[in-house]
Design a protein around this motif. Sequence first.
Motif, PDB file in Angstrom:
ATOM      1  N   PRO A 172       7.560 -10.051   1.959  1.00 52.01           N
ATOM      2  CA  PRO A 172       8.520  -9.508   0.896  1.00 52.01           C
ATOM      3  C   PRO A 172       8.141  -8.276   0.137  1.00 52.01           C
ATOM      4  O   PRO A 172       6.934  -7.808   0.193  1.00 52.01           O
ATOM      5  CB  PRO A 172       8.565 -10.709  -0.124  1.00 52.01           C
ATOM      6  N   GLY A 173       9.166  -7.640  -0.525  1.00 46.36           N
ATOM      7  CA  GLY A 173       9.024  -6.353  -0.979  1.00 46.36           C
ATOM      8  C   GLY A 173       8.416  -6.449  -2.496  1.00 46.36           C
ATOM      9  O   GLY A 173       7.945  -7.724  -2.930  1.00 46.36           O
TER      10      GLY A 173
ATOM     11  N   GLY B 227      11.237  -2.437  -6.148  1.00 43.33           N
ATOM     12  CA  GLY B 227      12.066  -2.169  -4.970  1.00 43.33           C
ATOM     13  C   GLY B 227      10.985  -1.277  -3.871  1.00 43.33           C
ATOM     14  O   GLY B 227      11.628  -1.064  -2.835  1.00 43.33           O
ATOM     15  N   SER B 228      10.124  -1.011  -4.147  1.00 44.28           N
ATOM     16  CA  SER B 228       9.327  -0.316  -3.238  1.00 44.28           C
ATOM     17  C   SER B 228       7.657  -0.592  -3.130  1.00 44.28           C
ATOM     18  O   SER B 228       7.242  -0.805  -4.209  1.00 44.28           O
ATOM     19  CB  SER B 228       9.227   1.348  -3.387  1.00 44.28           C
ATOM     20  N   PRO B 229       7.359  -1.137  -2.044  1.00 42.88           N
ATOM     21  CA  PRO B 229       7.879  -1.076  -0.620  1.00 42.88           C
ATOM     22  C   PRO B 229       8.899  -2.205  -0.700  1.00 42.88           C
ATOM     23  O   PRO B 229       9.029  -3.312  -1.273  1.00 42.88           O
ATOM     24  CB  PRO B 229       6.664  -1.674   0.143  1.00 42.88           C
ATOM     25  N   PRO B 230      10.028  -2.075   0.333  1.00 44.01           N
ATOM     26  CA  PRO B 230      11.036  -2.963   0.557  1.00 44.01           C
ATOM     27  C   PRO B 230      10.347  -4.241   1.470  1.00 44.01           C
ATOM     28  O   PRO B 230       9.287  -4.081   2.034  1.00 44.01           O
ATOM     29  CB  PRO B 230      11.860  -2.309   1.451  1.00 44.01           C
ATOM     30  N   ASP B 231      11.376  -5.009   1.721  1.00 45.52           N
ATOM     31  CA  ASP B 231      10.971  -6.186   2.542  1.00 45.52           C
ATOM     32  C   ASP B 231      10.775  -5.803   3.962  1.00 45.52           C
ATOM     33  O   ASP B 231      11.197  -4.695   4.281  1.00 45.52           O
ATOM     34  CB  ASP B 231      12.285  -7.363   2.751  1.00 45.52           C
ATOM     35  N   GLN B 232       9.752  -6.589   4.831  1.00 46.79           N
ATOM     36  CA  GLN B 232       9.491  -6.078   6.224  1.00 46.79           C
ATOM     37  C   GLN B 232       9.545  -7.237   6.945  1.00 46.79           C
ATOM     38  O   GLN B 232       9.315  -8.509   6.569  1.00 46.79           O
ATOM     39  CB  GLN B 232       8.257  -5.376   6.517  1.00 46.79           C
TER      40      GLN B 232
END
Length: 125
Positions: free
Chosen positions: A36-37, A41-46
């Motif tokens: 999860p991010g 908002g940064s970093p985003p989900d991956q």
Amino acid sequence: VSPPAVQTLMAAAFGRPLSGSDLVVVSPTLAFAIVPGDFSGSPPDQMWRFDFTRGVPQKLLDASASFVLGGLVFDPVAQRVFLGDADAQAPKLHVFDVSAWPPAELSSFASDPAAGLLPRALGLY
């Protein structure tokens, strides 16, 4: 029946902790997970894959934002992994072919944000 063998993989290999709910096991050596991010908002989900026989985990995709990826599910008959992407501007369903190495993303399916059905949870039936 003997108990399953368990192998630990440290979250540090993914850069951040894994999702507590989005993990699919494809085989005894291959699995996929969501990282999860952050609330900023940064970093985003991956989305990541990890194969215990081929080395370190590999990132497969970055989402457009945090908390948009979810509903990771594996179809053993079709040998496909599905992932919902609830991006507000371009929601879609990602599809990965896991029948061969390396797993590859196929064409994604666009969903309809006007209907209010962003893909956040998936299930096979």
